[in-house]
Write a protein that holds these residues in place. Structure first.
Motif, PDB file in Angstrom:
ATOM      1  N   TYR A 140      -7.026  -0.906  -3.009  1.00 12.77           N
ATOM      2  CA  TYR A 140      -7.246  -2.280  -2.565  1.00 12.77           C
ATOM      3  C   TYR A 140      -7.115  -3.251  -3.735  1.00 12.77           C
ATOM      4  N   LEU A 141      -7.790  -2.928  -4.849  1.00 10.58           N
ATOM      5  CA  LEU A 141      -7.741  -3.812  -6.010  1.00 10.58           C
ATOM      6  C   LEU A 141      -6.357  -3.837  -6.650  1.00 10.58           C
ATOM      7  N   ALA A 142      -5.662  -2.696  -6.630  1.00 12.62           N
ATOM      8  CA  ALA A 142      -4.302  -2.653  -7.183  1.00 12.62           C
ATOM      9  C   ALA A 142      -3.379  -3.574  -6.393  1.00 12.62           C
ATOM     10  N   SER A 143      -3.501  -3.573  -5.061  1.00 17.02           N
ATOM     11  CA  SER A 143      -2.666  -4.442  -4.232  1.00 17.02           C
ATOM     12  C   SER A 143      -2.969  -5.914  -4.514  1.00 17.02           C
ATOM     13  N   ALA A 171      -1.731 -11.093  -7.345  1.00 19.28           N
ATOM     14  CA  ALA A 171      -2.167 -12.154  -8.268  1.00 19.28           C
ATOM     15  C   ALA A 171      -1.234 -12.250  -9.474  1.00 19.28           C
ATOM     16  N   ALA A 172      -0.794 -11.090  -9.985  1.00 19.66           N
ATOM     17  CA  ALA A 172       0.121 -11.086 -11.132  1.00 19.66           C
ATOM     18  C   ALA A 172       1.468 -11.691 -10.759  1.00 19.66           C
ATOM     19  N   LYS A 173       1.931 -11.416  -9.531  1.00 17.70           N
ATOM     20  CA  LYS A 173       3.193 -12.015  -9.069  1.00 17.70           C
ATOM     21  C   LYS A 173       3.080 -13.533  -9.007  1.00 17.70           C
ATOM     22  N   ARG A 174       1.927 -14.020  -8.541  1.00 18.42           N
ATOM     23  CA  ARG A 174       1.702 -15.461  -8.452  1.00 18.42           C
ATOM     24  C   ARG A 174       1.729 -16.091  -9.848  1.00 18.42           C
ATOM     25  N   TYR A 180       0.833  -1.213   0.000  1.00 20.30           N
ATOM     26  CA  TYR A 180       0.000   0.000   0.000  1.00 20.30           C
ATOM     27  C   TYR A 180       0.867   1.262   0.000  1.00 20.30           C
ATOM     28  N   LEU A 181       1.954   1.244   0.765  1.00 21.59           N
ATOM     29  CA  LEU A 181       2.839   2.418   0.806  1.00 21.59           C
ATOM     30  C   LEU A 181       3.476   2.671  -0.557  1.00 21.59           C
ATOM     31  N   VAL A 182       3.893   1.591  -1.235  1.00 23.41           N
ATOM     32  CA  VAL A 182       4.488   1.728  -2.571  1.00 23.41           C
ATOM     33  C   VAL A 182       3.460   2.293  -3.547  1.00 23.41           C
ATOM     34  N   LEU A 183       2.243   1.757  -3.511  1.00 21.77           N
ATOM     35  CA  LEU A 183       1.189   2.234  -4.407  1.00 21.77           C
ATOM     36  C   LEU A 183       0.819   3.687  -4.120  1.00 21.77           C
ATOM     37  N   CYS A 184       0.783   4.051  -2.836  1.00 22.87           N
ATOM     38  CA  CYS A 184       0.502   5.448  -2.463  1.00 22.87           C
ATOM     39  C   CYS A 184       1.601   6.379  -2.966  1.00 22.87           C
ATOM     40  N   ALA A 185       2.851   5.947  -2.827  1.00 25.35           N
ATOM     41  CA  ALA A 185       3.975   6.769  -3.296  1.00 25.35           C
ATOM     42  C   ALA A 185       3.910   6.962  -4.807  1.00 25.35           C
ATOM     43  N   LEU A 186       3.575   5.901  -5.534  1.00 26.12           N
ATOM     44  CA  LEU A 186       3.455   6.000  -6.992  1.00 26.12           C
ATOM     45  C   LEU A 186       2.289   6.908  -7.392  1.00 26.12           C
ATOM     46  N   TRP A 221       2.240  -9.743 -16.635  1.00 27.07           N
ATOM     47  CA  TRP A 221       2.875  -8.425 -16.716  1.00 27.07           C
ATOM     48  C   TRP A 221       2.116  -7.350 -15.938  1.00 27.07           C
ATOM     49  N   GLY A 222       1.039  -7.757 -15.245  1.00 36.38           N
ATOM     50  CA  GLY A 222       0.350  -6.842 -14.341  1.00 36.38           C
ATOM     51  C   GLY A 222       1.238  -6.383 -13.193  1.00 36.38           C
ATOM     52  N   VAL A 223       2.292  -7.154 -12.909  1.00 36.62           N
ATOM     53  CA  VAL A 223       3.266  -6.761 -11.871  1.00 36.62           C
ATOM     54  C   VAL A 223       3.815  -5.362 -12.154  1.00 36.62           C
ATOM     55  N   TRP A 224       4.031  -5.061 -13.451  1.00 39.88           N
ATOM     56  CA  TRP A 224       4.592  -3.753 -13.824  1.00 39.88           C
ATOM     57  C   TRP A 224       3.511  -2.749 -14.216  1.00 39.88           C
ATOM     58  N   THR A 225       2.437  -3.221 -14.832  1.00 39.81           N
ATOM     59  CA  THR A 225       1.431  -2.282 -15.329  1.00 39.81           C
ATOM     60  C   THR A 225       0.501  -1.757 -14.238  1.00 39.81           C
ATOM     61  N   VAL A 226       0.275  -2.520 -13.179  1.00 36.20           N
ATOM     62  CA  VAL A 226      -0.567  -2.026 -12.079  1.00 36.20           C
ATOM     63  C   VAL A 226       0.054  -0.776 -11.432  1.00 36.20           C
ATOM     64  N   PRO A 227       1.351  -0.797 -11.072  1.00 36.66           N
ATOM     65  CA  PRO A 227       1.951   0.430 -10.528  1.00 36.66           C
ATOM     66  C   PRO A 227       1.908   1.593 -11.514  1.00 36.66           C
TER      67      PRO A 227
END
Length: 198
Positions: A140-143, A148-151, A20-26, A88-94
């Motif tokens: 919430y959904l981004a996290s 899920a993308a990492k998995r 959440y902190l990473v997503l907030c910072a982005l 590739w959602g690992v990179w596109t979500v942020p």
């Protein structure tokens, strides 16, 4: 002998907090970029923008368009869920969160710069209520989508079950409530503000 069912491990509280902190910072980086981009618009362009924004607000003061409100509320949620279904959602979500912050800040900057003090009130009416419902669901959904993308990236599978469908249903209900509130309140706010500034 019974086979032991594999239950996916839930992320720890500290891991979720970090996400959440990473997503907030982005998101805040996107906000800063949007503000900077808004400051590049010339005064002449702001004159044209002022006419366009007043025309837009007057149109929505009569009655907000049902389709556009639903699209605005559910667009981010649908995109984030879909990004969680690909590796590739690992990179596109942020990146999407950066874009969300950028466009929000740019729109608010345009309202406030083109319309002055009245623009602050109009920006709050246009985006304030919306952000109260959309942003918590987006984070919430981004996290969840990033997890899920990492998995998927590690070769795992993510089958829909109660633990995935239930949060999506809750977010959908929250967003629907936001739509109803916006459709009923925002046109009134627009009318009140327009009566003051025009």
């Amino acid at each position: 002998m019974f086979k032991r069912r594999h239950i996916p491990r839930m992320p720890s509280a500290s891991k979720l907090r970090t996400d959440y902190l990473v997503l907030c910072a982005l998101f805040l980086c996107g906000v800063l970029l949007g503000h900077l981009a808004g400051s590049l618009i010339s005064r002449e362009q702001y004159g044209e923008l002022s006419d366009y924004l007043l025309h837009y607000v007057r149109g929505n003061a009569d009655a907000a368009a049902l389709g556009s409100v639903f699209f605005a509320y559910f667009r981010d949620a649908v995109v984030l869920v879909l990004l969680g279904a690909v590796a590739w959602g690992v990179w596109t979500v942020p990146l999407y969160m950066v874009g969300q912050g950028f466009f929000l800040a740019f729109a608010v900057h345009c309202f406030t710069s083109a319309l002055g003090r009245g623009g602050v009130s109009l920006a709050f009416a246009a985006f304030g209520i919306r952000c109260l419902f959309i942003l918590p669901c987006s984070f919430y959904l981004a996290s969840r989508s990033r997890t899920a993308a990492k998995r998927l990236r590690r070769g795992g599978r993510s089958k829909p079950d109660r633990s995935t469908v239930y949060p999506l249903a809750v977010c959908a209900i929250i967003l629907l409530i936001g739509c109803v509130i916006e459709l009923s309140l925002v046109p009134r706010f627009y009318s009140l503000i327009l009566n003051r500034i025009t």
